[in-house]
Every structure is written in structure tokens, then in C-alpha cells.
Motif scaffolding. Structure first.
Motif, PDB file in Angstrom:
ATOM      1  N   UNK A 162       0.847  -1.195   0.000  1.00 49.22           N
ATOM      2  CA  UNK A 162       0.000   0.000   0.000  1.00 49.22           C
ATOM      3  C   UNK A 162       0.881   1.243   0.000  1.00 49.22           C
ATOM      4  N   UNK A 163       0.836   1.994  -1.096  1.00 51.33           N
ATOM      5  CA  UNK A 163       1.610   3.229  -1.185  1.00 51.33           C
ATOM      6  C   UNK A 163       0.904   4.376  -0.468  1.00 51.33           C
ATOM      7  N   UNK A 164      -0.409   4.370  -0.485  1.00 54.18           N
ATOM      8  CA  UNK A 164      -1.227   5.342   0.231  1.00 54.18           C
ATOM      9  C   UNK A 164      -2.598   4.726   0.429  1.00 54.18           C
ATOM     10  N   UNK A 165      -3.220   5.064   1.560  1.00 50.53           N
ATOM     11  CA  UNK A 165      -4.525   4.530   1.908  1.00 50.53           C
ATOM     12  C   UNK A 165      -5.543   5.669   1.955  1.00 50.53           C
ATOM     13  N   UNK A 166      -6.659   5.512   1.233  1.00 54.66           N
ATOM     14  CA  UNK A 166      -7.742   6.499   1.242  1.00 54.66           C
ATOM     15  C   UNK A 166      -8.978   5.820   1.823  1.00 54.66           C
ATOM     16  N   UNK A 167      -9.433   6.265   2.970  1.00 55.66           N
ATOM     17  CA  UNK A 167     -10.602   5.678   3.628  1.00 55.66           C
ATOM     18  C   UNK A 167     -11.761   6.658   3.514  1.00 55.66           C
ATOM     19  N   UNK A 168     -12.792   6.268   2.778  1.00 57.51           N
ATOM     20  CA  UNK A 168     -13.890   7.169   2.447  1.00 57.51           C
ATOM     21  C   UNK A 168     -15.191   6.642   3.064  1.00 57.51           C
ATOM     22  N   UNK A 169     -15.819   7.459   3.912  1.00 55.46           N
ATOM     23  CA  UNK A 169     -17.137   7.116   4.464  1.00 55.46           C
ATOM     24  C   UNK A 169     -17.181   5.663   4.925  1.00 55.46           C
ATOM     25  N   UNK A 220     -10.462  15.004   5.800  1.00 51.51           N
ATOM     26  CA  UNK A 220     -11.175  15.939   4.950  1.00 51.51           C
ATOM     27  C   UNK A 220     -12.678  15.680   5.054  1.00 51.51           C
ATOM     28  N   UNK A 221     -13.469  16.730   4.930  1.00 52.98           N
ATOM     29  CA  UNK A 221     -14.918  16.606   4.903  1.00 52.98           C
ATOM     30  C   UNK A 221     -15.434  17.236   3.610  1.00 52.98           C
ATOM     31  N   UNK A 222     -16.236  16.484   2.871  1.00 52.74           N
ATOM     32  CA  UNK A 222     -16.915  17.018   1.686  1.00 52.74           C
ATOM     33  C   UNK A 222     -18.313  17.425   2.135  1.00 52.74           C
ATOM     34  N   UNK A 223     -18.642  18.698   2.073  1.00 51.06           N
ATOM     35  CA  UNK A 223     -19.928  19.161   2.623  1.00 51.06           C
ATOM     36  C   UNK A 223     -21.115  18.769   1.756  1.00 51.06           C
ATOM     37  N   UNK A 224     -22.285  18.749   2.383  1.00 51.33           N
ATOM     38  CA  UNK A 224     -23.569  18.622   1.693  1.00 51.33           C
ATOM     39  C   UNK A 224     -23.743  17.303   0.958  1.00 51.33           C
ATOM     40  N   UNK A 225     -23.091  16.240   1.425  1.00 51.20           N
ATOM     41  CA  UNK A 225     -23.305  14.908   0.857  1.00 51.20           C
ATOM     42  C   UNK A 225     -23.472  13.914   1.998  1.00 51.20           C
ATOM     43  N   UNK A 226     -24.102  12.785   1.693  1.00 48.80           N
ATOM     44  CA  UNK A 226     -24.237  11.717   2.670  1.00 48.80           C
ATOM     45  C   UNK A 226     -23.203  10.631   2.380  1.00 48.80           C
ATOM     46  N   UNK A 252     -11.756  10.569   4.417  1.00 45.47           N
ATOM     47  CA  UNK A 252     -12.691  11.504   3.790  1.00 45.47           C
ATOM     48  C   UNK A 252     -14.103  11.197   4.282  1.00 45.47           C
ATOM     49  N   UNK A 253     -14.780  12.194   4.810  1.00 39.38           N
ATOM     50  CA  UNK A 253     -16.140  12.041   5.320  1.00 39.38           C
ATOM     51  C   UNK A 253     -17.118  12.856   4.491  1.00 39.38           C
ATOM     52  N   UNK A 254     -18.366  12.375   4.435  1.00 40.64           N
ATOM     53  CA  UNK A 254     -19.461  13.165   3.889  1.00 40.64           C
ATOM     54  C   UNK A 254     -20.044  14.028   4.996  1.00 40.64           C
TER      55      UNK A 254
END
Length: 312
Positions: free
Chosen positions: A169-176, A288-294, A262-264
Motif C-alpha cells: 500500500x503506497x497510500x490509503x484512502x478511507x472514504x465514508x 477531509x470533509x466534503x460538505x452537503x453529501x451523505x 474523507x467524510x461526507x
């Protein structure tokens, strides 16, 4: 599809549990890959793919990138990026994100066992089974290491893969995604075993999309609804039971893999507070937070998520 959104949902051949509904082709190559005991389908964008057209000026506000995000044409990494999808969907949930990622690296999205073209595979019993599938996929594609991004159940698979195979794993992105198993996982499995998947369709969509996006009933929502409605009950239940085996929490403080969480902003399933706690558990993780999404950020805000995944 509403002309204000990227047209990036594939039609392709009929898949068990995932009927066609006239989505535009995403235009990226796809091929089958044989793993140990099943075949998966892979969306495989080459590094030299042309960039997507710029989105229209009237794109919905929910798809705006975070205020501190770099432009989408930031210098990309040459390391391949592998995308892991959510429970009940398939590789196609990433198509609009792939279309927005800058060129310069290979991008791969594949079907987890029990989903999409891998719907007939033997069921996974733990997330470690799914992590082993990912390792086998990288072997088959001759990829030594990659950036790995997962959303929802895909994030649990990505975490488990990083714990089991940190050197890959070169980088890990954990989304919602979650850092711990939730009681709802086994409850949903038990409910579906008793009554079928049907009663879960409406509450699932309400968790996944903001009310306005859901009410608009665009291609993204119809794809998600039809995927859940057509899901095989046994595979649905097995996936929730596998997700309930999430056991990475005690290992996260030992991860040395660069990690982005990354969170919604309006996600009721994996709230920003939950995601902040997950980021705090990983040394030096970016949050990071992406606004206005679930929950299903890849479908409701693909450009914003692509910008997050493209950050250096």
C-alpha cells in the motif's frame, strides 16, 4: 441523465442482481481477471487516458471540492490507484470518479465477490478473505504496490488490506467507512434473511443520499436502487456478516502507510465525528470533509471525491 452531471455510468452486459438501465458507457477498458476461486470484472483506465471534459459551470454545489483542495490537474502519482466499492454495488459506482481523476496513472476498480460479475463467487466470511482477493488481483495484474481507496465496505476492505499487506500500500484512502463493526451490520443480515432485501431498499437509499439528490431520482439513484433491489439475498447477508468481522482498530496506530480519511458532511452512517476518530487512530492521517453529501460520495459528488483522491 441530468446534463449538469458527468455522463459516466456504464451499461455493459447484464449482471446478476445489477440490471441494465441505459447508463452511458464510461469508455474505459474492462476485462475479466481470474482469482483463486472466482472471476472478477475490472475497470482498468490506463495511465495515458485523456482527461475528462471540464464540468459545466452550473454543476450542483454539493459537488464542490473542499475549500483547501488543490486543482484537479495537480501532478498525479505514477502509482496505480485501486478503488474498492460499497456493499450492494459494484465497480461501476466509481465510474464518474475515474472520469474526473487527472491522467498520468493507471486506475482500477473491480467487483468484490458476491457483487457485479463476481456475484456467483463463494461468499467471503471475513474481511481478510476480501483482502486476500485484492492481493491476488494485484498479483494477476503484476502490480507490486498501489494506492488503495475504499468507500463504505470498500474502506473496511482497504483497511484490512493495509493491515495484512502494508508493503503493498503506497497510500490509503478511507472514504465514508467505519473503524469498528456496528450492531446494524448483523441486524441487516438477519432482517434480510427473514424478509428479503426489499424492506431495506428505502432506508438504504436514505442513508446513502441527501434528500434533494434522492428526490431528483437521477441515474445515480436509479443505479443504486436497482442494484440493491436486485441483490441476491444470500450474498447480501454474507456481505453484512463479513463486514461485521472488521477487526483493524487495534492495528491502526501501528500503520506507517500515508493515510487520508474523507467524510461526507451529512453522512448518518459514518458521520464526520466517526471519521475524525478513525483518522485520529492512524498516525499523521489527513482528514477531509466534503460538505452537503451523505454516504455514497462517489455517486453524489464524484468531482469533489476525485479532487480529494488526487491530492499530493
Amino acid at each position: 441523465m441530468n446534463s449538469a452531471r458527468p455522463a459516466a455510468f456504464p451499461s455493459g452486459s447484464p449482471e446478476h442482481g445489477f440490471p441494465e438501465h441505459g447508463f452511458p458507457e464510461h469508455g474505459f477498458p474492462e476485462h475479466d481477471v481470474r482469482l483463486s476461486d472466482h472471476v472478477t470484472r475490472v475497470l482498468d483506465r490506463p495511465a495515458d487516458a485523456p482527461p475528462a471534459d471540464a464540468p459545466p459551470a452550473d454543476a450542483p454545489p454539493a459537488d464542490a471540492p473542499p475549500a483547501d483542495a488543490p486543482p484537479a490537474d495537480a501532478p498525479p502519482s505514477a502509482t496505480p490507484l485501486v478503488l474498492v466499492h460499497a456493499l450492494g454495488l459494484d465497480r461501476r459506482m466509481w465510474a464518474a470518479v475515474v472520469a474526473q481523476l487527472p491522467p498520468g496513472r493507471r486506475v482500477i476498480a473491480y467487483d468484490l465477490r458476491g457483487h457485479g460479475r463476481a456475484a456467483g463467487a463463494p461468499h467471503a466470511t471475513t474481511l481478510h478473505d476480501l483482502a486476500a482477493d485484492l492481493a491476488a488481483l494485484l498479483d494477476a495484474l503484476d502490480i507490486a504496490s498501489a494506492e488503495v481507496a475504499g468507500l463504505s465496505m470498500g474502506g473496511a476492505v482497504a483497511q484490512t488490506f493495509a493491515v495484512d499487506h502494508p508493503e503493498r500500500v503506497a497510500r490509503l484512502h478511507l472514504v465514508a467507512t467505519a473503524g469498528d463493526p456496528q450492531p446494524a451490520y448483523l441486524e441487516r443480515a438477519a432482517e434480510a434473511a427473514a424478509h428479503g432485501v426489499g424492506p431495506q431498499i428505502a432506508p438504504t437509499l436514505e442513508r446513502w443520499f441527501t434528500p434533494g439528490f434522492l428526490a431528483a431520482d437521477g441515474d445515480e439513484v436509479r443505479y443504486a436502487r436497482d442494484s440493491v433491489a436486485g441483490a441476491d439475498t444470500a450474498a447480501w447477508c454474507a456481505s453484512w456478516r463479513a463486514l461485521a468481522t472488521l477487526d483493524t482498530r487495534e492495528h491502526l496506530p501501528s500503520l506507517s502507510v500515508p493515510t487520508r480519511v474523507v467524510a461526507g458532511g451529512e453522512d448518518p452512517s459514518t458521520s464526520p465525528a466517526m471519521m475524525r476518530a478513525l483518522a485520529d487512530a492512524v498516525p499523521d492521517a489527513e482528514f477531509l470533509v466534503i460538505p452537503k453529501v451523505r454516504h455514497l460520495i462517489s455517486l453524489e459528488a464524484p468531482r469533489a471525491l476525485a479532487d480529494c483522491l488526487s491530492r499530493p
